[in-house]
Motif scaffolding. Structure first.
Motif, PDB file in Angstrom:
ATOM      1  N   PHE A 105     -40.063  43.606  41.014  1.00  0.00           N
ATOM      2  CA  PHE A 105     -41.516  43.636  41.209  1.00  0.00           C
ATOM      3  C   PHE A 105     -42.215  42.975  40.026  1.00  0.00           C
ATOM      4  CE2 PHE A 105     -45.584  45.897  40.516  1.00  0.00           C
ATOM      5  CZ  PHE A 105     -46.246  45.543  41.690  1.00  0.00           C
ATOM      6  N   TYR A 106     -41.846  43.352  38.800  1.00  0.00           N
ATOM      7  CA  TYR A 106     -42.434  42.750  37.600  1.00  0.00           C
ATOM      8  C   TYR A 106     -42.077  41.265  37.513  1.00  0.00           C
ATOM      9  CZ  TYR A 106     -44.428  46.807  35.223  1.00  0.00           C
ATOM     10  OH  TYR A 106     -45.230  47.866  34.882  1.00  0.00           O
ATOM     11  N   TYR A 107     -40.848  40.940  37.861  1.00  0.00           N
ATOM     12  CA  TYR A 107     -40.384  39.550  37.831  1.00  0.00           C
ATOM     13  C   TYR A 107     -41.260  38.666  38.723  1.00  0.00           C
ATOM     14  CZ  TYR A 107     -37.296  35.648  39.146  1.00  0.00           C
ATOM     15  OH  TYR A 107     -36.777  34.415  39.433  1.00  0.00           O
ATOM     16  N   ASN A 108     -41.584  39.187  39.911  1.00  0.00           N
ATOM     17  CA  ASN A 108     -42.365  38.404  40.875  1.00  0.00           C
ATOM     18  C   ASN A 108     -43.853  38.381  40.534  1.00  0.00           C
ATOM     19  OD1 ASN A 108     -40.260  37.572  42.652  1.00  0.00           O
ATOM     20  ND2 ASN A 108     -40.164  39.651  43.480  1.00  0.00           N
ATOM     21  N   ILE A 109     -44.408  39.512  40.155  1.00  0.00           N
ATOM     22  CA  ILE A 109     -45.849  39.578  39.934  1.00  0.00           C
ATOM     23  C   ILE A 109     -46.273  38.779  38.701  1.00  0.00           C
ATOM     24  CG2 ILE A 109     -46.029  41.674  38.491  1.00  0.00           C
ATOM     25  CD1 ILE A 109     -48.358  42.515  40.366  1.00  0.00           C
ATOM     26  N   TYR A 110     -45.386  38.678  37.706  1.00  0.00           N
ATOM     27  CA  TYR A 110     -45.691  37.890  36.503  1.00  0.00           C
ATOM     28  C   TYR A 110     -45.185  36.456  36.604  1.00  0.00           C
ATOM     29  CZ  TYR A 110     -47.472  41.808  33.749  1.00  0.00           C
ATOM     30  OH  TYR A 110     -48.234  42.847  33.271  1.00  0.00           O
ATOM     31  N   GLY A 111     -44.490  36.136  37.674  1.00  0.00           N
ATOM     32  CA  GLY A 111     -43.973  34.772  37.845  1.00  0.00           C
ATOM     33  C   GLY A 111     -42.993  34.380  36.749  1.00  0.00           C
ATOM     34  N   LEU A 112     -42.083  35.305  36.422  1.00  0.00           N
ATOM     35  CA  LEU A 112     -41.141  35.070  35.320  1.00  0.00           C
ATOM     36  C   LEU A 112     -39.981  34.186  35.760  1.00  0.00           C
ATOM     37  CD1 LEU A 112     -40.981  38.750  34.007  1.00  0.00           C
ATOM     38  CD2 LEU A 112     -42.444  36.907  33.169  1.00  0.00           C
ATOM     39  N   ASP A 113     -39.276  33.630  34.769  1.00  0.00           N
ATOM     40  CA  ASP A 113     -38.067  32.880  35.091  1.00  0.00           C
ATOM     41  C   ASP A 113     -36.856  33.810  35.022  1.00  0.00           C
ATOM     42  OD1 ASP A 113     -37.331  33.120  32.388  1.00  0.00           O
ATOM     43  OD2 ASP A 113     -38.248  31.204  31.874  1.00  0.00           O
ATOM     44  N   LYS A 118     -32.874  38.479  33.225  1.00  0.00           N
ATOM     45  CA  LYS A 118     -31.607  38.757  32.532  1.00  0.00           C
ATOM     46  C   LYS A 118     -31.852  39.629  31.307  1.00  0.00           C
ATOM     47  CE  LYS A 118     -27.588  36.478  30.459  1.00  0.00           C
ATOM     48  NZ  LYS A 118     -26.987  35.185  30.042  1.00  0.00           N
ATOM     49  N   VAL A 119     -32.958  39.357  30.581  1.00  0.00           N
ATOM     50  CA  VAL A 119     -33.331  40.183  29.428  1.00  0.00           C
ATOM     51  C   VAL A 119     -33.507  41.636  29.862  1.00  0.00           C
ATOM     52  CG1 VAL A 119     -35.195  40.678  27.795  1.00  0.00           C
ATOM     53  CG2 VAL A 119     -34.367  38.335  28.065  1.00  0.00           C
ATOM     54  N   ALA A 120     -34.197  41.842  30.986  1.00  0.00           N
ATOM     55  CA  ALA A 120     -34.435  43.200  31.475  1.00  0.00           C
ATOM     56  C   ALA A 120     -33.117  43.918  31.769  1.00  0.00           C
ATOM     57  CB  ALA A 120     -35.313  43.157  32.720  1.00  0.00           C
ATOM     58  N   TYR A 121     -32.192  43.235  32.452  1.00  0.00           N
ATOM     59  CA  TYR A 121     -30.917  43.867  32.791  1.00  0.00           C
ATOM     60  C   TYR A 121     -30.087  44.176  31.545  1.00  0.00           C
ATOM     61  CZ  TYR A 121     -31.487  43.374  37.817  1.00  0.00           C
ATOM     62  OH  TYR A 121     -31.930  43.510  39.108  1.00  0.00           O
ATOM     63  N   GLU A 122     -30.154  43.297  30.565  1.00  0.00           N
ATOM     64  CA  GLU A 122     -29.407  43.553  29.329  1.00  0.00           C
ATOM     65  C   GLU A 122     -30.008  44.720  28.555  1.00  0.00           C
ATOM     66  OE1 GLU A 122     -29.289  39.769  27.369  1.00  0.00           O
ATOM     67  OE2 GLU A 122     -27.605  39.043  28.582  1.00  0.00           O
ATOM     68  N   LEU A 123     -31.335  44.839  28.579  1.00  0.00           N
ATOM     69  CA  LEU A 123     -31.979  45.969  27.917  1.00  0.00           C
ATOM     70  C   LEU A 123     -31.678  47.288  28.642  1.00  0.00           C
ATOM     71  CD1 LEU A 123     -35.470  44.523  26.882  1.00  0.00           C
ATOM     72  CD2 LEU A 123     -33.622  45.251  25.355  1.00  0.00           C
ATOM     73  N   THR A 156     -41.777  40.850  30.077  1.00  0.00           N
ATOM     74  CA  THR A 156     -42.703  39.778  30.443  1.00  0.00           C
ATOM     75  C   THR A 156     -42.972  38.824  29.295  1.00  0.00           C
ATOM     76  OG1 THR A 156     -44.650  41.120  29.860  1.00  0.00           O
ATOM     77  CG2 THR A 156     -43.818  41.310  32.116  1.00  0.00           C
ATOM     78  N   ASP A 157     -42.377  39.069  28.125  1.00  0.00           N
ATOM     79  CA  ASP A 157     -42.537  38.227  26.938  1.00  0.00           C
ATOM     80  C   ASP A 157     -44.005  38.072  26.546  1.00  0.00           C
ATOM     81  OD1 ASP A 157     -41.630  36.701  24.801  1.00  0.00           O
ATOM     82  OD2 ASP A 157     -41.696  34.823  25.933  1.00  0.00           O
ATOM     83  N   PRO A 158     -44.728  39.199  26.360  1.00  0.00           N
ATOM     84  CA  PRO A 158     -46.161  39.126  26.073  1.00  0.00           C
ATOM     85  C   PRO A 158     -46.452  38.623  24.664  1.00  0.00           C
ATOM     86  CG  PRO A 158     -45.413  41.390  25.915  1.00  0.00           C
ATOM     87  CD  PRO A 158     -44.243  40.594  26.409  1.00  0.00           C
ATOM     88  N   GLU A 159     -47.618  38.006  24.511  1.00  0.00           N
ATOM     89  CA  GLU A 159     -48.069  37.557  23.200  1.00  0.00           C
ATOM     90  C   GLU A 159     -48.602  38.733  22.378  1.00  0.00           C
ATOM     91  OE1 GLU A 159     -51.444  34.490  21.355  1.00  0.00           O
ATOM     92  OE2 GLU A 159     -50.683  34.185  23.387  1.00  0.00           O
ATOM     93  N   ILE A 160     -49.233  39.677  23.077  1.00  0.00           N
ATOM     94  CA  ILE A 160     -49.781  40.880  22.453  1.00  0.00           C
ATOM     95  C   ILE A 160     -49.135  42.097  23.095  1.00  0.00           C
ATOM     96  CG2 ILE A 160     -51.847  42.282  22.056  1.00  0.00           C
ATOM     97  CD1 ILE A 160     -53.505  39.784  22.276  1.00  0.00           C
ATOM     98  N   LEU A 161     -48.728  43.064  22.270  1.00  0.00           N
ATOM     99  CA  LEU A 161     -48.234  44.343  22.775  1.00  0.00           C
ATOM    100  C   LEU A 161     -49.140  45.455  22.286  1.00  0.00           C
ATOM    101  CD1 LEU A 161     -45.288  42.647  22.042  1.00  0.00           C
ATOM    102  CD2 LEU A 161     -44.523  44.623  23.361  1.00  0.00           C
ATOM    103  N   LEU A 162     -49.615  46.271  23.218  1.00  0.00           N
ATOM    104  CA  LEU A 162     -50.373  47.479  22.901  1.00  0.00           C
ATOM    105  C   LEU A 162     -49.479  48.660  23.237  1.00  0.00           C
ATOM    106  CD1 LEU A 162     -53.768  46.537  24.625  1.00  0.00           C
ATOM    107  CD2 LEU A 162     -53.066  46.027  22.282  1.00  0.00           C
TER     108      LEU A 162
END
Length: 256
Positions: A105-113, A118-123, A156-162
Motif C-alpha cells: 500500500f505504501y509502495y503504491n501510494i508513494y510511487g516508490l521504486d 526491498k529496504v522495507a522487507y530487509e528492515l 519512503t525515503d523522506p527528506e524530513i522525519l517528524l
C-alpha cells in the motif's frame, strides 16, 4: 555531532488555539538538513500540537511554515507531504491489512521504486517481523505495531522525519536499532525532528534541543551548549519548574 546550516524547515511565530485554550503561543525554530533536533517539554507543553501541524494533521491558527525557503500549508501541500515522514505518538494503522499488504500500500501510494520495497522487507527482518508477512496487523502487540510504523515511515525515503515518541512500547534491542538508524539518516542529510520523554536518548542522538513549556519555547541550543550548564535532566527541570517537581515527588513518597 554532525550539523548543517542549511534550513529545511522553518517555524515562525506558530500559534494554535482551541477556543479559549491556547496550545501554542508563538513558537519559533529551524530544522536543518543533516540534523537531529530534539523537541522536549512536559505533557501538555505543545509538542504533539506542533508536530501535528507540521505533519499536516491539523491547521495552525497563525504563523508561518517554510519548507526549503518557501511558504507552505502542510495540510494541503502535496510536494511537502511526499517528502515528509511523520510518525505520530498515537499513530493508527490499517489493522485489517497483512504486513505484506501494508508495505505494498505504501509502495503504491508513494510511487516508490523496487529498491525502497526491498529496504522495507530487509528492515522487517532486522526488527524480527519477517515471519509475520501474511499475518493481519490487528493481532500485533503495541511494540510490534510501533516497529512496523517506523519501517513504513522510513521506507519512503523522506527528506524530513517528524518522530513523536518513536520508541514508545519498543523493546531494548529495537530501541538501539531505531536510535542508530536515526543517527545514520542524519548523517545522510535527512532533517529529523525528534520528540521524546526519554532524556537519555535525546542526549545521545540530538545535535540541538528545543525546550517548550505551556506553548512557549523557553530554551534552545546545541547539546554542547546545554550540557555545559548542567545535565539535560537538571536543565530541563530547572526551566520547567524544579521546585514544583520536587514538591510533587515528595508528596508522592509520603502517600506511599
Amino acid at each position: 555531532m554532525h550539523s548543517s546550516s542549511e534550513s529545511v524547515l522553518e517555524v515562525v511565530n506558530l500559534k494554535k488555539s482551541y477556543g479559549q485554550f491556547v496550545a501554542l503561543r508563538g513558537v519559533n525554530f529551524t530544522l536543518n538538513s543533516g540534523e537531529i533536533l530534539g523537541y522536549l517539554g512536559p505533557n501538555g507543553a505543545g509538542k504533539t500540537t506542533t508536530l501535528n501541524i507540521l505533519g499536516g494533521v491539523i491547521t495552525k491558527t497563525s504563523g508561518e511554515i517554510l519548507f526549503n525557503g518557501q511558504l507552505i500549508e502542510p495540510t494541503s501541500d502535496l510536494n511537502y507531504k511526499l517528502k515528509l515522514g511523520y510518525l505520530p505518538e498515537d499513530a493508527s494503522i490499517y489493522e485489517h491489512f497483512t504486513v505484506e499488504e501494508i508495505v505494498n500500500f505504501y509502495y503504491n501510494i508513494y510511487g516508490l521504486d523496487e529498491k525502497r520495497k526491498k529496504v522495507a522487507y530487509e528492515l522487517l527482518e532486522v526488527f524480527g517481523l519477517s515471519d509475520y508477512l501474511n499475518r493481519q496487523i490487528y493481532g500485533f502487540s503495541k511494540g510490534m505495531k510501533q516497529k512496523l510504523l517506523f519501517i513504513l515511515t522510513v521506507m519512503t525515503d523522506p527528506e524530513i522525519l517528524l518522530l513523536d515518541e518513536p520508541l514508545a512500547s519498543m523493546d531494548a534491542e529495537s530501541t538501539i536499532i531505531v536510535r542508530e538508524i536515526i543517527k545514520d539518516l542524519r548523517n545522510k542529510g535527512k532533517a529529523i525532528l525528534f520528540s521524546s520523554h526519554i532524556l537519555e536518548v535525546i542526549e545521545k542522538v540530538c545535535d540541538r534541543v528545543v525546550i517548550i513549556d505551556k506553548g512557549n519555547v523557553i530554551a534552545q541550543g546545541t547539546m554542547d551548549e546545554i550540557m555545559k550548564m548542567s545535565t539535560l535532566e537538571e536543565f530541563f527541570t530547572q526551566l520547567t519548574g524544579k521546585d514544583v517537581l520536587s514538591e510533587r515527588v515528595e508528596k508522592a513518597k509520603k502517600l506511599l
